[in-house]
Scaffold this active site. Structure first.
Site, PDB file in Angstrom:
ATOM      1  N   ASP A   1       0.863  -1.189   0.000  1.00 46.19           N
ATOM      2  CA  ASP A   1       0.000   0.000   0.000  1.00 46.19           C
ATOM      3  C   ASP A   1       0.893   1.231   0.000  1.00 46.19           C
ATOM      4  O   ASP A   1       1.197   1.819   1.038  1.00 46.19           O
ATOM      5  CB  ASP A   1      -0.914  -0.033   1.226  1.00 46.19           C
ATOM      6  CG  ASP A   1      -2.068   0.949   1.098  1.00 46.19           C
ATOM      7  OD1 ASP A   1      -2.135   1.669   0.074  1.00 46.19           O
ATOM      8  OD2 ASP A   1      -2.899   0.997   2.021  1.00 46.19           O
ATOM      9  N   ILE A   2       1.338   1.605  -1.212  1.00 45.33           N
ATOM     10  CA  ILE A   2       2.333   2.675  -1.346  1.00 45.33           C
ATOM     11  C   ILE A   2       1.714   3.963  -1.871  1.00 45.33           C
ATOM     12  O   ILE A   2       2.271   5.022  -1.698  1.00 45.33           O
ATOM     13  CB  ILE A   2       3.511   2.248  -2.257  1.00 45.33           C
ATOM     14  CG1 ILE A   2       3.034   1.920  -3.689  1.00 45.33           C
ATOM     15  CG2 ILE A   2       4.239   1.032  -1.663  1.00 45.33           C
ATOM     16  CD1 ILE A   2       4.163   1.779  -4.699  1.00 45.33           C
ATOM     17  N   LYS A   3       0.578   3.874  -2.532  1.00 45.81           N
ATOM     18  CA  LYS A   3      -0.117   5.056  -3.053  1.00 45.81           C
ATOM     19  C   LYS A   3       0.835   6.042  -3.735  1.00 45.81           C
ATOM     20  O   LYS A   3       0.787   7.232  -3.482  1.00 45.81           O
ATOM     21  CB  LYS A   3      -0.921   5.745  -1.940  1.00 45.81           C
ATOM     22  CG  LYS A   3      -2.051   4.874  -1.361  1.00 45.81           C
ATOM     23  CD  LYS A   3      -2.957   5.667  -0.432  1.00 45.81           C
ATOM     24  CE  LYS A   3      -4.056   4.822   0.174  1.00 45.81           C
ATOM     25  NZ  LYS A   3      -3.554   3.825   1.158  1.00 45.81           N
ATOM     26  N   ARG A   4       1.700   5.527  -4.616  1.00 44.21           N
ATOM     27  CA  ARG A   4       2.585   6.407  -5.361  1.00 44.21           C
ATOM     28  C   ARG A   4       1.861   6.905  -6.608  1.00 44.21           C
ATOM     29  O   ARG A   4       0.862   6.312  -7.038  1.00 44.21           O
ATOM     30  CB  ARG A   4       3.879   5.683  -5.752  1.00 44.21           C
ATOM     31  CG  ARG A   4       4.709   5.121  -4.581  1.00 44.21           C
ATOM     32  CD  ARG A   4       5.168   6.191  -3.621  1.00 44.21           C
ATOM     33  NE  ARG A   4       6.228   5.743  -2.728  1.00 44.21           N
ATOM     34  CZ  ARG A   4       6.089   5.518  -1.416  1.00 44.21           C
ATOM     35  NH1 ARG A   4       4.925   5.693  -0.814  1.00 44.21           N
ATOM     36  NH2 ARG A   4       7.134   5.141  -0.690  1.00 44.21           N
TER      37      ARG A   4
END
Lengths: 287, 287
Positions: free
Chosen positions: A97-100
């Site tokens: 869950d990095i939401k880049r």
């Protein structure tokens, strides 16, 4: 030839169900006596070394949120890498869950790094297709997946995501693009693609309409438990075989005990089996 | 009492101008003989140890993009921290180009970590106010700043950012919220606030209208050089004192040489002074 992420996911979900356990390490919520004098990253790893096998015994996926690891700088980042490694070693699929989300050349760097650690990644849509291409290529050609933020679980999600356009709101416009990326990523195969969407459980009433917009995307649904979403409201996300959606819970599982409890392992196992059976009953209700 | 980010920025820009140097380390573009047998993170740090003083002699700000450091895992992340530290030690202001954006409790973790290393941060708007509050509080109460993605410099920016609403498009809706966050962050002070916006140089014709929407926000303008934006087109972003905008160039400065060149330091210095004087002439033309 590598197995596509979507196929592996379908197989795992048919075995173990749709539960995802979110890993958002908070020092103050760890068992008090576990590696108590070690540095933060060691305490976090000690906790996951003990709990990932318990998780793997009951569910198919974990979702470490890198923010809670980055919080401890480079040592925390190393703990994120090691947590992903331990999880995969235990047989779990890992959603990073990095939401880049960044421009094309930068997205290449993120994709190269983060697909080393995780089977799938969460991504921001705001910059559009070229910011996603380095990730989408790995969905089309390989064994990796993505979940693009469509409707998030937080209270102010509505500020931009509900802005009305001709033909819907912003999150629906994003959903239409996700559907197109999903179709492009596996044009010759039926069923779900490896290009999925994040949809908050706190807006469960919209899941049906989103499913119509994105018929071939896995939904990753956070926001159950501490954030207020209810498992019972999520039926519309699943198909008749109980496939097509993943439901994440973090605090409700990994903080199902007080830091001083000696039976914290049992409490986590209990919370896990409750969550798994809740989801399993839900999927049985799907007509 | 700490000095507000916006005030420090105005002071630095009046001394050294509006140039920002982007730090996007690419191994293949480093001077070939500099620490040539060292691991990636050491080669990157060796390069910045030599170049940050050259940069600080001519400009006020650097913008390291964390993706190009994360690319090398935990060791790369440590190199990002050290690069920020070296830059601040050299007297530079640091904009951490992290483009994070997550729900409130997660945003707290990101804010705590990343404001340790950088004076200001770039952020995603898609999740709305509560995802930004932990950062905005540091703009209102302290010495930190943010630049929120409004209009990005990449070709597919238009897919979502140009979606038409009643009263404008998505990026304009974001711009209106940025203006509100900027006003809320320093209600009693005139002039620019510490809540800024990212606007790509590749869409320079829209800078005037964005300025009307965000009268109190610093604009951080990437996309000059390799991405195709032209410094000469950016006048509308500046006020009559040459304040209010920052222009970033990355490859045009930090890759102004071939890896085999022995005079790479001189080439960087030359590219820096060219960039600084280009911006300085532009600001003199502002009516």
């Amino acid at each position: 030839m590598v197995e596509r992420f979507s196929n592996r996911l379908a197989r795992e979900v048919s075995k173990k169900g749709a539960a995802v356990v979110g890993l958002d390490p908070r020092l103050e919520a760890l068992p008090r006596d576990l590696a108590r004098n070690a540095p933060p990253e060691e305490r976090i790893l000690a906790f996951y070394r003990e709990t990932l096998p318990l998780i793997a015994a009951q569910v198919a996926l974990v979702k470490p949120n890198i923010a809670f690891f980055e919080r401890y700088g480079a040592a925390g980042y190393a703990a994120y890498e090691e947590t992903c490694r331990l999880a995969r070693e235990a047989g779990l699929l890992v959603i990073g869950d990095i939401k880049r989300g960044d421009v094309g050349s930068t997205a290449e760097a993120y994709a190269e790094e983060h697909f080393r650690h995780a089977d799938a990644l969460t991504l921001h849509p705001y910059l559009g297709s070229d910011s996603l291409q380095p990730f989408l290529r790995r969905c089309a050609a390989g064994d990796r997946g993505v979940f693009i933020l469509v409707r998030t679980s937080n209270p102010s999600a509505s500020e931009f995501q509900d802005l009305p356009f001709e033909g819907g709101n912003l999150s629906q416009a994003v959903a239409r693009k996700v559907a197109q990326w999903a179709a492009d990523s596996s044009p010759d195969e039926p069923g779900f693609s490896s290009v999925g969407a994040v949809l908050g459980a706190t807006y469960a009433k919209d899941l049906g309409p989103y499913r119509e917009l994105m018929p071939r995307s896995w939904f990753l649904i956070p926001g159950v438990g501490a954030q207020g979403g209810e498992v019972a409201d999520l039926a519309a996300a699943f198909d008749t075989e109980g496939q097509g959606a993943l439901v994440n819970q973090s605090r409700g599982i990994m903080q199902a005990f007080d830091p001083g409890d000696e039976d914290w392992r049992q409490k986590i196992e209990g919370a896990l089996s409750h969550f798994v059976s809740e989801l399993s009953s839900l999927c049985k209700q799907v007509p």
